[in-house]
Design a protein around this motif. Structure first.
Motif, PDB file in Angstrom:
ATOM      1  N   GLU A 350       0.828  -1.205   0.000  1.00 47.93           N
ATOM      2  CA  GLU A 350       0.000   0.000   0.000  1.00 47.93           C
ATOM      3  C   GLU A 350       0.865   1.259   0.000  1.00 47.93           C
ATOM      4  OE1 GLU A 350      -3.562   2.084   2.696  1.00 47.93           O
ATOM      5  OE2 GLU A 350      -2.764   0.101   3.223  1.00 47.93           O
ATOM      6  N   LEU A 351       1.954   1.231   0.783  1.00 45.74           N
ATOM      7  CA  LEU A 351       2.867   2.370   0.814  1.00 45.74           C
ATOM      8  C   LEU A 351       3.545   2.557  -0.548  1.00 45.74           C
ATOM      9  CD1 LEU A 351       4.563   4.580   2.187  1.00 45.74           C
ATOM     10  CD2 LEU A 351       6.128   2.761   2.969  1.00 45.74           C
ATOM     11  N   ALA A 352       4.036   1.476  -1.149  1.00 49.46           N
ATOM     12  CA  ALA A 352       4.697   1.578  -2.447  1.00 49.46           C
ATOM     13  C   ALA A 352       3.747   2.128  -3.505  1.00 49.46           C
ATOM     14  CB  ALA A 352       5.241   0.215  -2.871  1.00 49.46           C
ATOM     15  N   ALA A 353       2.498   1.671  -3.471  1.00 50.07           N
ATOM     16  CA  ALA A 353       1.513   2.170  -4.436  1.00 50.07           C
ATOM     17  C   ALA A 353       1.263   3.660  -4.246  1.00 50.07           C
ATOM     18  CB  ALA A 353       0.209   1.383  -4.299  1.00 50.07           C
ATOM     19  N   TRP A 354       1.192   4.100  -2.988  1.00 52.06           N
ATOM     20  CA  TRP A 354       0.946   5.517  -2.709  1.00 52.06           C
ATOM     21  C   TRP A 354       2.142   6.371  -3.119  1.00 52.06           C
ATOM     22  CZ3 TRP A 354       3.028   9.411   0.307  1.00 52.06           C
ATOM     23  CH2 TRP A 354       2.211  10.537   0.524  1.00 52.06           C
ATOM     24  N   LEU A 355       3.344   5.905  -2.818  1.00 54.22           N
ATOM     25  CA  LEU A 355       4.547   6.681  -3.157  1.00 54.22           C
ATOM     26  C   LEU A 355       4.708   6.873  -4.654  1.00 54.22           C
ATOM     27  CD1 LEU A 355       7.106   5.083  -0.657  1.00 54.22           C
ATOM     28  CD2 LEU A 355       6.173   7.412  -0.543  1.00 54.22           C
ATOM     29  N   THR A 356       4.224   5.926  -5.458  1.00 53.07           N
ATOM     30  CA  THR A 356       4.384   6.007  -6.906  1.00 53.07           C
ATOM     31  C   THR A 356       3.137   6.501  -7.624  1.00 53.07           C
ATOM     32  OG1 THR A 356       3.781   3.664  -7.093  1.00 53.07           O
ATOM     33  CG2 THR A 356       6.134   4.188  -6.967  1.00 53.07           C
ATOM     34  N   ALA A 357       2.107   6.891  -6.874  1.00 53.78           N
ATOM     35  CA  ALA A 357       0.891   7.423  -7.493  1.00 53.78           C
ATOM     36  C   ALA A 357       1.188   8.771  -8.156  1.00 53.78           C
ATOM     37  CB  ALA A 357      -0.211   7.570  -6.451  1.00 53.78           C
ATOM     38  N   PRO A 358       0.410   9.141  -9.181  1.00 51.01           N
ATOM     39  CA  PRO A 358       0.688  10.374  -9.932  1.00 51.01           C
ATOM     40  C   PRO A 358       0.853  11.623  -9.068  1.00 51.01           C
ATOM     41  CG  PRO A 358      -0.941   9.072 -11.104  1.00 51.01           C
ATOM     42  CD  PRO A 358      -0.701   8.377  -9.790  1.00 51.01           C
ATOM     43  N   ALA A 359       0.010  11.798  -8.068  1.00 47.26           N
ATOM     44  CA  ALA A 359       0.093  13.013  -7.248  1.00 47.26           C
ATOM     45  C   ALA A 359       1.417  13.098  -6.505  1.00 47.26           C
ATOM     46  CB  ALA A 359      -1.074  13.056  -6.262  1.00 47.26           C
ATOM     47  N   GLN A 360       1.878  11.956  -5.990  1.00 48.80           N
ATOM     48  CA  GLN A 360       3.148  11.961  -5.266  1.00 48.80           C
ATOM     49  C   GLN A 360       4.330  12.147  -6.224  1.00 48.80           C
ATOM     50  OE1 GLN A 360       0.420  11.803  -3.120  1.00 48.80           O
ATOM     51  NE2 GLN A 360       0.450   9.621  -3.716  1.00 48.80           N
ATOM     52  N   GLN A 361       4.257  11.531  -7.399  1.00 49.82           N
ATOM     53  CA  GLN A 361       5.331  11.724  -8.372  1.00 49.82           C
ATOM     54  C   GLN A 361       5.422  13.184  -8.814  1.00 49.82           C
ATOM     55  OE1 GLN A 361       6.049   8.990 -11.507  1.00 49.82           O
ATOM     56  NE2 GLN A 361       5.236   7.222 -10.423  1.00 49.82           N
ATOM     57  N   ALA A 362       4.283  13.825  -8.959  1.00 49.45           N
ATOM     58  CA  ALA A 362       4.290  15.247  -9.315  1.00 49.45           C
ATOM     59  C   ALA A 362       4.923  16.080  -8.207  1.00 49.45           C
ATOM     60  CB  ALA A 362       2.865  15.724  -9.586  1.00 49.45           C
ATOM     61  N   ARG A 363       4.681  15.695  -6.984  1.00 54.17           N
ATOM     62  CA  ARG A 363       5.255  16.431  -5.852  1.00 54.17           C
ATOM     63  C   ARG A 363       6.775  16.279  -5.812  1.00 54.17           C
ATOM     64  NH1 ARG A 363       3.371  15.502   0.432  1.00 54.17           N
ATOM     65  NH2 ARG A 363       4.970  16.781   1.430  1.00 54.17           N
ATOM     66  N   VAL A 364       7.277  15.053  -6.062  1.00 57.01           N
ATOM     67  CA  VAL A 364       8.719  14.847  -6.088  1.00 57.01           C
ATOM     68  C   VAL A 364       9.339  15.650  -7.228  1.00 57.01           C
ATOM     69  CG1 VAL A 364      10.555  13.146  -6.369  1.00 57.01           C
ATOM     70  CG2 VAL A 364       8.541  12.575  -5.007  1.00 57.01           C
ATOM     71  N   PHE A 365       8.666  15.685  -8.368  1.00 58.27           N
ATOM     72  CA  PHE A 365       9.177  16.477  -9.489  1.00 58.27           C
ATOM     73  C   PHE A 365       9.274  17.955  -9.123  1.00 58.27           C
ATOM     74  CE2 PHE A 365       7.991  19.116 -13.231  1.00 58.27           C
ATOM     75  CZ  PHE A 365       9.180  18.994 -13.930  1.00 58.27           C
ATOM     76  N   ALA A 366       8.223  18.472  -8.472  1.00 57.54           N
ATOM     77  CA  ALA A 366       8.213  19.889  -8.118  1.00 57.54           C
ATOM     78  C   ALA A 366       9.325  20.236  -7.132  1.00 57.54           C
ATOM     79  CB  ALA A 366       6.853  20.266  -7.534  1.00 57.54           C
ATOM     80  N   ARG A 367       9.657  19.290  -6.265  1.00 58.13           N
ATOM     81  CA  ARG A 367      10.632  19.586  -5.215  1.00 58.13           C
ATOM     82  C   ARG A 367      12.044  19.107  -5.532  1.00 58.13           C
ATOM     83  NH1 ARG A 367       7.633  19.264   0.567  1.00 58.13           N
ATOM     84  NH2 ARG A 367       5.690  20.289  -0.051  1.00 58.13           N
TER      85      ARG A 367
END
Length: 455
Positions: A350-367
């Motif tokens: 569940e954690l791995a799925a959340w970390l790689t979800a689009p919203a989280q990936q966009a956040r990593v890109f922004a930061r």
């Protein structure tokens, strides 16, 4: 990795030392995969106790994430957010600085079923070996509720999927490439400086990139080369090919498929025509080259922008810009896997799925600048509308998004990273820095690859 110009014997010895060390590390991982068809025993989902007991904050479940380097998940604040959303879960990260040290340990732990984090990172150069030899020991993340195959770039999803159809690795990021260039040096050499015009100089064909290099060299400022390295060109061209080192069956075809040899000959032409600064990427000489204007272009994956900003410093602000590469390609990117041996498989998945979800990936890109492997994230405003002020307010979201969508779905082989390293630092490096005959260097590189893979 950038290279400093030295005598002919110096780079050769340095390259051999680097390649030998990496080969030993990667081959160690390979040797530990033999005879591992059965799953290690692992407990099913539990919620009453954490890995190593109750977390000091009183949370009953502790999940560990094992990564290499500054992976970006922690730095972007994702773990803190996840713990706020899941008060019963603590997330802790462990990190080993370099992947060549991290990866052999990961393979050892997967084989033995012990010493593993609940979630583990895998670099793209190792993903085929992990999926192909360790897949039965990993959770099928494609079956986790909320994971949407259609949300990912098709070629990225395929890299994490085994022949049995199980997707055991979810992509965190990709490395779509463009060309970063110095506008001021282009202007002094009589070349256009606008990113659209610059992209048109070489659109569609890497040979046009070579032609642009010749034009630059004709009027180049003293002490300035067109591009950083022949090895960088080689990596860029190979990464844009529909087939790289392996075929669809997982067979090494580097010696028989014409694509890599054509890329080799083109990169060698840059070296022999004096169009490179003869540097090796990710070494101090290369770093200094950004600061002192030693070269006018470098083929840059999205993750390299922050590196360039750091090494070129305040003096480079507004001088560097970004244009589309001749052909889309990918260099870099990583995945998350969940070992079955972990005590909290379901929570970890569940954690791995959340970390790689689009919203989280966009956040990593922004930061952090890591470009999302989830294509669904590319339409989010923080990605699609992203601009980079250091690079002249370049629309990096649009440029790298288009590149990511155009990357060919080339097969990734089990020793992709090792083969690439031997070909570049063990072969093209000598052509560039010492003037080695390209045909001789090619033959030597193939022999080194055969020896390293025990063929």
């Amino acid at each position: 990795m950038p290279r400093r110009t030295r005598s002919s014997s110096g780079p050769r010895r340095a390259a051999v030392r680097r390649v030998t060390a990496l080969a030993l590390a990667l081959l160690l991982g390979a040797g530990l995969t033999a005879g591992c068809a059965t799953d290690p025993p692992g407990p099913s989902r539990t919620t009453g106790e954490g890995s190593g007991g109750v977390d000091p904050a009183g949370r009953p479940v502790t999940l560990t994430v094992g990564v290499f380097g500054a992976f970006g998940l922690k730095e972007a604040g994702l773990y803190d957010t996840y713990m706020r959303l899941h008060p019963d879960v603590a997330v802790r990260q462990t990190s080993i600085e370099r992947n060549e040290n991290y990866y052999p340990q990961l393979i050892t732990h997967l084989v033995t079923g012990s010493g593993l984090a609940d979630v583990q990172a895998v670099e793209v150069g190792n993903i085929a070996e992990v999926v192909g030899t360790q897949g039965p020991r990993l959770v099928d993340l494609g079956a986790v509720p909320g994971v949407d195959r259609a949300a990912f770039l098709p070629w990225k999803w395929a890299q994490g999927t085994g022949r049995d159809g199980r997707t055991v690795a979810l992509g965190t990021d990709v490395g779509p490439q463009a060309v970063c260039y110095r506008k001021d040096l282009f202007a002094r050499a009589g070349l256009p400086t606008g990113r659209a015009e610059v992209g048109r100089l070489w659109a569609g064909d890497w040979r046009r990139f070579l032609a642009a290099g010749r034009r630059f060299a004709a009027k180049a400022p003293a002490g300035t080369a067109f591009t950083d390295s022949a090895s960088g060109v080689l990596s860029a061209v190979v990464s844009s090919n529909p087939r790289r080192f392996y075929d669809e069956r997982g067979a090494l075809v580097i010696g028989s498929d014409p694509g890599v040899r054509e890329a080799w000959d083109l990169a060698a032409a840059f070296a022999r025509q004096g169009l490179t600064a003869r540097l090796q990427q990710f070494t101090p000489g290369w770093d200094q080259g950004f600061a002192n204007g030693a070269f006018a272009t470098v083929v840059c994956p999205a993750w390299m922008l922050g590196y360039i900003e750091d090494k070129a410093g305040p003096a480079g602000r507004g001088r560097w810009d970004v244009a589309a590469a001749p052909r889309p390609g990918n260099r870099g990117g990583s995945f998350l896997v969940v070992p079955k041996a972990g005590p909290h498989r379901a929570e970890a998945a569940e954690l791995a799925a959340w970390l790689t979800a689009p919203a989280q990936q966009a956040r990593v890109f922004a930061r952090r600048g890591s470009f999302p492997s989830a294509s669904a994230a590319h339409a989010l405003p923080s990605v699609a509308g992203a601009r980079h002020p250091y690079f002249g307010d370049t629309p990096v979201g649009a440029i790298f998004g288009a590149a990511a969508r155009g990357v060919p779905s080339a097969p990734i082989g089990p020793k992709e990273g090792l083969v690439a390293q031997l070909l570049t630092d063990g072969g093209m490096l000598l052509v560039d820095q010492t003037g080695r005959d390209p045909d001789e260097a090619w033959a030597d590189a193939l022999r080194s690859i055969d020896n390293a893979l025990d063929r």
